[in-house]
Design an enzyme around this catalytic site. Structure first.
Site, PDB file in Angstrom:
ATOM      1  N   LYS A   1      -1.413  -8.204  -8.360  1.00  0.00           N
ATOM      2  CA  LYS A   1      -2.010  -8.242  -7.541  1.00  0.00           C
ATOM      3  C   LYS A   1      -2.198  -6.794  -6.371  1.00  0.00           C
ATOM      4  O   LYS A   1      -0.775  -7.085  -6.233  1.00  0.00           O
ATOM      5  CB  LYS A   1      -2.164  -8.949  -6.993  1.00  0.00           C
ATOM      6  CG  LYS A   1      -3.502  -9.821  -5.889  1.00  0.00           C
ATOM      7  CD  LYS A   1      -3.834  -8.236  -4.811  1.00  0.00           C
ATOM      8  CE  LYS A   1      -3.072  -8.542  -3.959  1.00  0.00           C
ATOM      9  NZ  LYS A   1      -3.544  -8.064  -2.491  1.00  0.00           N
TER      10      LYS A   1
ATOM     11  N   SER B   1       5.437  -7.179   4.086  1.00  0.00           N
ATOM     12  CA  SER B   1       5.812  -6.958   5.480  1.00  0.00           C
ATOM     13  C   SER B   1       7.000  -8.400   5.147  1.00  0.00           C
ATOM     14  O   SER B   1       6.959  -9.474   4.138  1.00  0.00           O
ATOM     15  CB  SER B   1       5.142  -7.311   6.285  1.00  0.00           C
ATOM     16  OG  SER B   1       4.580  -8.546   6.138  1.00  0.00           O
TER      17      SER B   1
ATOM     18  N   GLU C   1      -5.578  -4.076  -1.631  1.00  0.00           N
ATOM     19  CA  GLU C   1      -6.643  -3.570  -2.166  1.00  0.00           C
ATOM     20  C   GLU C   1      -6.873  -2.989  -0.975  1.00  0.00           C
ATOM     21  O   GLU C   1      -7.244  -1.547  -1.550  1.00  0.00           O
ATOM     22  CB  GLU C   1      -7.241  -4.742  -1.010  1.00  0.00           C
ATOM     23  CG  GLU C   1      -7.282  -4.855   0.025  1.00  0.00           C
ATOM     24  CD  GLU C   1      -6.139  -6.287   0.166  1.00  0.00           C
ATOM     25  OE1 GLU C   1      -5.724  -6.061   1.824  1.00  0.00           O
ATOM     26  OE2 GLU C   1      -4.651  -6.079  -0.567  1.00  0.00           O
TER      27      GLU C   1
ATOM     28  N   CYS D   1       9.020   2.010   3.696  1.00  0.00           N
ATOM     29  CA  CYS D   1      10.789   0.648   3.896  1.00  0.00           C
ATOM     30  C   CYS D   1      12.068   0.882   4.014  1.00  0.00           C
ATOM     31  O   CYS D   1      12.880   0.731   4.575  1.00  0.00           O
ATOM     32  CB  CYS D   1      10.097   0.004   3.198  1.00  0.00           C
ATOM     33  SG  CYS D   1      11.064   0.049   1.681  1.00  0.00           S
TER      34      CYS D   1
ATOM     35  N   GLU E   1       9.799  -3.262  12.618  1.00  0.00           N
ATOM     36  CA  GLU E   1       9.074  -1.647  12.406  1.00  0.00           C
ATOM     37  C   GLU E   1       8.355  -1.727  12.355  1.00  0.00           C
ATOM     38  O   GLU E   1       6.773  -2.068  12.560  1.00  0.00           O
ATOM     39  CB  GLU E   1       9.226  -3.367  10.934  1.00  0.00           C
ATOM     40  CG  GLU E   1       9.226  -1.409   9.740  1.00  0.00           C
ATOM     41  CD  GLU E   1       9.137  -2.436   8.404  1.00  0.00           C
ATOM     42  OE1 GLU E   1       9.619  -1.915   7.356  1.00  0.00           O
ATOM     43  OE2 GLU E   1       8.594  -3.067   7.872  1.00  0.00           O
TER      44      GLU E   1
ATOM     45  N   PHE F   1       0.589  -0.654   0.135  1.00  0.00           N
ATOM     46  CA  PHE F   1       0.258   0.157  -0.283  1.00  0.00           C
ATOM     47  C   PHE F   1       0.926   1.359  -0.124  1.00  0.00           C
ATOM     48  O   PHE F   1       0.377   1.926   0.019  1.00  0.00           O
ATOM     49  CB  PHE F   1      -1.139  -0.059   1.299  1.00  0.00           C
ATOM     50  CG  PHE F   1       0.248   0.146   2.719  1.00  0.00           C
ATOM     51  CD1 PHE F   1       0.254   1.405   3.097  1.00  0.00           C
ATOM     52  CD2 PHE F   1       0.007  -0.857   3.215  1.00  0.00           C
ATOM     53  CE1 PHE F   1       0.675   1.792   4.031  1.00  0.00           C
ATOM     54  CE2 PHE F   1       0.879  -0.347   4.468  1.00  0.00           C
ATOM     55  CZ  PHE F   1       0.656   0.964   4.852  1.00  0.00           C
TER      56      PHE F   1
END
Length: 495
Positions: free
Chosen positions: A171, A224, A174, A279, A381, A147
């Site tokens: 993909k 992740s 969402e 990240c 994180e 995201f």
């Protein structure tokens, strides 16, 4: 209400199942997105499989022409894409524009694919024998993207994959799918044949179907570490080539000789830009010496108090909201955990309310001092606007601290000392390193990737490694004997 469909074989394909997409600045549902089941995902894979033979045989120069047109369309439609990113993710429009520009750089690199796919040739490797090698596409490949960079990270993947002759199934997240969908539609407008690029939206079922589909030869993932590790293991077990980029805990080491004003200013952007949902965000400042730490903390605290925070699509802001209410609550939980563990919360961003956007998912800039390696806020994180300050006595102590951490994505050093910088860049066990550069994200013609548990797989994202990842090498040895030659049987290994 608008509903985003899947893109399969060049057509919009709806779904009975949908998922809400929320505007994090307001907390209101912005649109619905189709939620792919296994059958819909397999339909996208089948479309990509059917399109592969013709696209594989399309000359690389013609593939590059599509990428040139795609780049131009991205630039022409940049404002619309940026608004979608900001609306669904919450990042500021300036930050979203920066994201898109870095994505376009990867399209530019893919435009050079005729040069990048050139093989090697050797004449007369033996009597009348010539040898060469070339890069050949894998087939159907897939990308699963996060995201936090809804426009840029997909552009790390499919431009080069498609330019190399593969077909693609994307993909996207969402949580903020509209930008990825808009960009994919521009690629179709650029002249890409139907079926070469497909997009399916949804969650776990779509991902698991891609992992199980035998037609999918490779998978790129960013997310992740727990999910990256699981995707890597399952994809490899199914015989796929996998690159899975995971989490990070990026440290910035500040030496006593550093330009503290410069360090503080750049750390502000590196720690709080995009609300820390990067990240490559700096989430730990390692100060060598108490004097360095005291000066840096004092400077940062004043700057945090001046952060301009608001709805992402408002220009001139420093920071927008977090992406979802669930993620906001997770970040708040980390802050509470840090306080309970005994860290000093110098700047507290909890309880922030933005006038006119009281239902948005806002957290202000947070700064912890006197953080120790045993604390959860140091080890894990957080992925939010939280910066931890750790105090050490020497550069060697700082390097040991970083090298002992399970993640090894990015790091940087602030110093005026060239010898210290060389020692740091040589000895640090991290994949991307900056010296007085807090976000050392490689340009498109280098490759992006961390070490240790920040990356699962042998090849990094985009750049030269992308050509290697999305192709396989074929070596050919060829001999045309002269008509007057008589070939004798040879039983020794050829030399």
């Amino acid at each position: 209400m608008e509903q985003l469909s899947h893109l399969i074989n060049g057509e919009a394909v709806g779904s009975e199942r949908t998922l809400p997409v929320t505007n994090p600045s307001t907390g209101a549902v912005a649109r619905q997105v189709a939620d792919a089941d296994a059958a819909t995902t397999r339909q996208a894979v089948a479309a990509a499989q059917a399109a592969f033979p013709a696209w594989r045989d399309t000359p690389p120069a013609k593939r590059a022409q599509v990428m040139y047109r795609f780049k131009q369309l991205l630039e022409t439609n940049a404002e619309r894409i940026v608004q979608l990113v900001s609306e669904e993710h919450g990042k500021t429009v300036e930050d979203a524009m920066g994201e898109l520009k870095r994505g376009i750089e990867n399209v530019e690199y893919a435009c050079g694919v005729p040069e990048l796919l050139k093989g090697e040739y050797s004449h007369n490797t033996g009597p009348g024998i010539d040898a060469w090698s070339n890069h050949q596409p894998l087939g159907v490949v897939a990308g699963i993207t996060p995201f936090n960079f809804p426009a840029m990270v997909p552009l790390w993947m499919y431009p080069m994959a498609i330019a190399c002759g593969n077909t693609f199934v994307l993909k996207p997240s969402e949580k903020d799918p509209a930008a990825a969908m808009a960009v994919a539609e521009l690629l179709m407008e650029a002249g890409l044949p139907k079926g070469v690029m497909n997009v399916v939206h949804g969650g776990r079922e779509a991902v698991e179907t891609l992992l199980e589909a035998p037609e999918v030869k490779a998978i790129s993932f960013v997310g992740s570490t727990p999910v990256a590790e699981a995707i890597y293991a399952r994809g490899c077990a199914n015989g796929k080539r996998v690159q899975a980029l995971g989490g990070a805990k990026n440290h910035a080491v500040v030496l006593p000789d550093a330009d503290l004003d410069n360090a503080a200013n750049t750390l502000m952007g590196a720690a709080y830009g995009s609300a820390g949902e990067r990240c490559m965000a700096i989430s730990v400042a390692v100060c060598v010496g108490d004097s360095t730490a005291n000066r840096l903390v004092e400077s940062l605290k004043g700057k945090i108090d001046e952060l301009k925070i608001g709805a992402g699509n408002t220009k001139g802001l420093d920071m927008g909201p977090l992406v979802t209410a669930e993620h906001r609550d997770k970040v708040l939980g980390y802050i509470e955990d840090g306080v309970a563990a005994g860290a000093s919360l110098v700047a507290d961003g909890r309880g922030l309310k933005v006038p006119g956007f009281e239902d948005g998912y806002f957290v202000g800039g947070c700064l912890f001092d006197h953080v120790t390696p045993q604390m959860r806020i140091y080890q894990e994180e957080i992925f939010g606007p939280v910066l931890c300050v750790v105090r050490v006595n020497s550069l060697d102590d700082a390097m040991q601290l970083i090298n002992d951490h399970e993640y090894g994505n990015g790091t940087c050093l602030f110093t005026r000392d060239g010898e210290a910088a060389r020692r740091f860049t040589d000895g640090i066990e991290v994949g991307m390193v900056g010296v007085n550069v807090p976000l050392p994200v490689p340009v498109a013609y280098h490759s992006f990737g961390g070490w240790k548990r920040s990356l699962f797989g042998d090849l990094h994202a985009y750049g030269p490694d992308a050509v290697r990842f999305y192709t396989r090498r074929k070596a050919v040895s060829q001999r045309w004997p002269s008509s007057y030659e008589t070939t004798q049987a040879e039983f020794n290994f050829p030399s």
